[in-house]
Every structure is written in structure tokens, then in C-alpha cells.
Design an enzyme around this catalytic site. Sequence first.
Site, PDB file in Angstrom:
ATOM      1  N   GLU A  32       0.803  -1.271   0.233  1.00 36.79           N
ATOM      2  CA  GLU A  32       0.004  -0.113  -0.186  1.00 36.79           C
ATOM      3  C   GLU A  32       0.795   1.274  -0.146  1.00 36.79           C
ATOM      4  O   GLU A  32       2.004   1.278   0.368  1.00 36.79           O
ATOM      5  CB  GLU A  32      -0.887  -0.049   1.237  1.00 36.79           C
ATOM      6  CG  GLU A  32      -0.163  -0.106   2.869  1.00 36.79           C
ATOM      7  CD  GLU A  32      -0.587   0.763   3.641  1.00 36.79           C
ATOM      8  OE1 GLU A  32      -1.058   1.777   3.281  1.00 36.79           O
ATOM      9  OE2 GLU A  32      -0.623   0.376   4.745  1.00 36.79           O
ATOM     10  N   LYS A  58      -4.937  -1.277  14.247  1.00 38.70           N
ATOM     11  CA  LYS A  58      -4.417  -0.439  15.232  1.00 38.70           C
ATOM     12  C   LYS A  58      -4.763  -0.461  16.620  1.00 38.70           C
ATOM     13  O   LYS A  58      -6.028  -0.434  16.554  1.00 38.70           O
ATOM     14  CB  LYS A  58      -4.328   0.979  14.488  1.00 38.70           C
ATOM     15  CG  LYS A  58      -3.634   1.226  13.085  1.00 38.70           C
ATOM     16  CD  LYS A  58      -4.076   2.381  12.357  1.00 38.70           C
ATOM     17  CE  LYS A  58      -3.301   2.686  11.160  1.00 38.70           C
ATOM     18  NZ  LYS A  58      -3.834   1.984   9.965  1.00 38.70           N
ATOM     19  N   ASP A 115     -11.847  -0.834   5.160  1.00 36.77           N
ATOM     20  CA  ASP A 115     -11.184  -1.956   4.875  1.00 36.77           C
ATOM     21  C   ASP A 115     -11.972  -3.365   5.393  1.00 36.77           C
ATOM     22  O   ASP A 115     -11.861  -4.268   4.468  1.00 36.77           O
ATOM     23  CB  ASP A 115      -9.931  -1.939   5.806  1.00 36.77           C
ATOM     24  CG  ASP A 115      -8.928  -0.948   5.733  1.00 36.77           C
ATOM     25  OD1 ASP A 115      -9.111  -0.183   4.759  1.00 36.77           O
ATOM     26  OD2 ASP A 115      -7.969  -0.683   6.489  1.00 36.77           O
TER      27      ASP A 115
END
Length: 323
Positions: A46, A180, A163
Site C-alpha cells: 500500500e 491499530k 477495509d
Amino acid sequence: MQTHPERDDDGDDDAGIRGIDGIRGIRIGEAVREALRRGAPVLALESTILTHGLPSPRNLEVGLASEQQVRELGVEPATIGVVDGVAVVGLSPDEIERLCTADGVVKASVRDLPIARAKRLDAGTTVAATAWLAHRAGIRVMSTGGLGGVHRGASETFDESADLGTLATTPITLVSAGVKSILDIGATLERLETLNIPVVGYRTDRYPAFYVTDSGFSLDYRIESPAEAADLAHARDELGLPQAVLVANPVEAARQLDPEFHDRVLAEALAAASAQGVVGHDTTPFLLEHVQRATGGASLEVNLEVYRGNVALGAEIARAVAR
């Protein structure tokens, strides 16, 4: 091998954006195109970690070094991004530099791709957009740092990363260090289960949390080798399932943020966001920046360790899948 630009029906030069399977709107870099034609291993990377995750000039150094790391492992890297509105699978070094240094580079998820194309924008692609474009190009493995997921307080705000929805319909193998730690990890794992997205730990029974090795949540399944990851991907394909396979690869315990320090800094960041009324898409960058400042840059170094580890494992899995 020389390639020639395709032309639209109106006769305008379309800058070679037709993919190897005639997919309009995507340009595949020559080295990636050749590797795919030969059935050689390719690893998708990415670009938002470069455009929005790292400061300059560190972002360019990491982008070029990651590609070299993949090549040294016998795999062709395909860093994905948007240049002048064109989605590119396999950015050139000059294009990587452009995305790392130009002003006005936006962050593009799948929903933003047509807008970026129509407005001829430069963009870093998120996990969702990168996975979608990689799959469209025929790439089967991707590496990233941390996934997006369900945000804290999502029961009221409905704030959830795109996502997750994209990975529910994109059959790629994705290596990450979990989600995260600023997110609601428990809720994210529940959503992944609901979306039928398989999650396996790489040599661990514990789900990682990006900066730390153990999020406090367990995993039902683990794998011990890249070959097992490839077996899992092949089994998914044989069954005709559309979901990604998520490989959770924790940062080494010796290189993680001290868990107690991490928890204290995160609590302070969340309190600061609440006090300042930070909500929505501004929350993640606010929290990450707060954590970086509060840790004196240590979180950034962990971020890079996480990414390098995932790139290495992704390359090994790409080789196993190609075999």
C-alpha cells in the site's frame, strides 16, 4: 518488452491504463506485468503509509527500501497508488517519489478511486483500495502495517473502516500486525467473524495490536509457515469463497512498545481527543500523532519494524503461493 498505450473509443490516448486482462482504469507497471504473465511471485504494497503515515524524507526512504527488500527475497514488489487520476499497480521509483513529495496528495479508499480518476488527483491507496486493485490485477498477496477496523464508540457513531467491507469481498492474502491499537479490537474481531473473514496468527495464538505483540485477545487458529498460509489461500479458492485471508504477524516482543507505557499513552490520547471534540475521520490521525509525540518518536520506529516484518513475511507467502 515494449507496451503501447490503449486508446478510448473517442480516440484519446488513455496512457496505457488498460490492465493485462483488458481492465480499464488500471495501469500495471511493466515489471509487475511481466511477473504476473510468468506466474512469478508478486507482493502488493500500500502507499498510504508513505503518503500519510510517515514524515518526509523518511517516507521515500521506506518506500524504496521496502521494494528492494522484496526483490532481494526473489519477489516482484507492486507498490500501488494513484498518479494523475490513474490507478497504478507497480509504481515506478519516480512515481513513488512523486507521491512522497508532492503537495495535495489525497488518501483514497475504494469509494475515492472514481473521484480521484475524474479529478486527476494523486493519491495514496488505503488497505481497502490497495487490496481491491491488487486483486483486479491478479496479485494474490499483500502486506501492510496495521488494518483499519471498528472505532471506539462505533455503537453510536457507526464509525468503521472500509477495509473490513472490502476484505469481505476481495480474495487476497493480507499480512498485517493486527489492527491499530487505537481502535476497538474486540469489536473488530467480532466484525471479522460476522463477515466470514478468516484470521490466523503467524506462530502465535494471540491477536497483535500493531505497537504491541498481544492485544489481550486470543485467536482460534494459527499457522507456522508461509507454506501453511499458501495452503489456506488455496483452500479458500477451491471453495470459491470471496473473503480475504488475514495473517496476523506480531512485532517481535523485544521491539514492541512497552505495553504499560503504550496503554498509558493511548489513554491520554483518547482523553485528549474527547476533550478537543475530535471525531470521525480526523480521529485516527489525531490519535496516532499524539502517540508519536508522547513516545518521543518511539512509536514511529515500532511502526517501521512492524512494516518491515510484514513485508518480509508477505514476500515469503507470495513465493509459497506461486509455487
